[in-house]
Design an enzyme around this catalytic site. Structure first.
Site, PDB file in Angstrom:
ATOM      1  N   GLY A   7      67.101  52.369  41.981  1.00 25.76           N
ATOM      2  CA  GLY A   7      67.545  50.994  42.193  1.00 25.76           C
ATOM      3  C   GLY A   7      66.349  50.074  42.295  1.00 25.76           C
ATOM      4  O   GLY A   7      65.207  50.518  42.396  1.00 25.76           O
ATOM      5  N   HIS A  50      60.680  52.588  58.675  1.00 24.76           N
ATOM      6  CA  HIS A  50      61.451  53.663  58.039  1.00 24.76           C
ATOM      7  C   HIS A  50      61.688  54.820  59.009  1.00 24.76           C
ATOM      8  O   HIS A  50      62.778  55.394  59.042  1.00 24.76           O
ATOM      9  CB  HIS A  50      60.744  54.166  56.767  1.00 24.76           C
ATOM     10  CG  HIS A  50      61.076  53.354  55.561  1.00 24.76           C
ATOM     11  ND1 HIS A  50      61.971  53.774  54.621  1.00 24.76           N
ATOM     12  CD2 HIS A  50      60.635  52.144  55.154  1.00 24.76           C
ATOM     13  CE1 HIS A  50      62.090  52.858  53.682  1.00 24.76           C
ATOM     14  NE2 HIS A  50      61.274  51.858  53.977  1.00 24.76           N
ATOM     15  N   MET A  52      61.907  54.613  62.244  1.00 29.65           N
ATOM     16  CA  MET A  52      62.894  54.149  63.209  1.00 29.65           C
ATOM     17  C   MET A  52      64.305  54.207  62.601  1.00 29.65           C
ATOM     18  O   MET A  52      65.242  54.668  63.243  1.00 29.65           O
ATOM     19  CB  MET A  52      62.577  52.723  63.651  1.00 29.65           C
ATOM     20  CG  MET A  52      63.519  52.199  64.717  1.00 29.65           C
ATOM     21  SD  MET A  52      63.324  50.434  64.994  1.00 29.65           S
ATOM     22  CE  MET A  52      64.069  49.787  63.495  1.00 29.65           C
TER      23      MET A  52
END
Length: 180
Positions: A7, A50, A52
Site C-alpha cells: 500500500g 511502532h 507502542m
C-alpha cells in the site's frame, strides 16, 4: 505460506498486517522483523511509536536491517510466524549501506533470495511493502534505481506469495486470493 501486503504511505497497511498476523498465528510464536535503521531522533520516535502500537500483541521483535535471510537464526525452533516490516526500508538499507549503491539486479536477487530462505523456515510469513509508483515524479538517477529495485522486488514477491493484499485508505483489497 507467504502473504504480501502492499500500500501507499499512510494507507493503513501496517495496522492491517499486524491484525492479520494475530488472526493467523493461532498458538504459534509471532515475530516482528523490523528493518528500519535508526539514524536520527525522528527515526527513533517512529520506531518507538511502532513498538507502542504493537505492544501487548504478543510479538517478539527481531532487528534485521540487512541480510533478511538471517532473521530465522534469531528465532526459537518450532512452528512460527513472522511479520516483516518493511521491504522499502530493507531495500534502502541493502542498496545504500556500502560505499557505492548496489545495483538493482544485485539488490533484488539478495532480498528475494533472503526472503525465500526465510519463508522456507516459517509456517507463515507476512511481508509489508510500499507501493512506490503512485506519485508519478521522476527523481535523480540513484532514487530512480531504488524505485525500480522496489518495483522488481514487489513483482517477485507477489509472484511468490500465496496471497497479495493491497490496502487503500485502510481498506484491504485482495489482489491475489489464496488458493484452497
Amino acid at each position: 505460506m507467504m502473504t504480501l501486503i502492499i500500500g501507499g504511505s499512510g494507507s493503513g497497511k501496517s495496522a492491517y498486517a499486524e491484525d492479520y498476523m494475530i488472526s493467523i498465528s493461532e498458538d504459534r510464536k509471532k515475530y516482528y522483523i523490523a528493518t528500519m535503521q535508526i539514524y536520527d531522533e525522528e527515526g527513533q520516535r517512529k520506531v518507538e511509536r511502532h513498538r507502542m502500537l504493537r505492544g501487548g500483541k504478543g510479538f517478539s521483535t527481531i532487528e534485521q536491517p540487512i541480510d533478511i535471510g538471517k532473521a530465522a537464526e534469531k528465532m526459537e525452533t518450532g512452528e512460527r510466524t513472522a511479520l516483516l516490516e518493511c521491504i522499502s526500508n530493507l531495500t534502502a538499507n541493502e542498496m545504500f549501506s556500502g560505499e557505492a549503491p548496489g545495483t538493482e539486479e544485485v539488490i533484488t536477487k539478495k532480498i528475494v533470495g533472503g526472503i525465500t530462505a526465510l519463508n522456507r523456515q516459517l509456517t507463515h510469513l507476512v511481508i509489508v511493502s510500499n507501493n512506490v509508483f503512485e506519485d508519478g515524479n521522476v527523481y535523480d538517477k540513484t532514487t530512480m534505481a531504488y524505485i525500480r529495485a522496489m518495483g522488481r522486488i514487489n513483482q517477485k514477491l507477489a509472484e511468490m506469495a500465496d496471497e497479495v493484499v493491497e490496502v487503500v485508505v485502510g481498506i484491504p483489497l485482495v489482489v491475489k486470493p489464496k488458493r484452497v
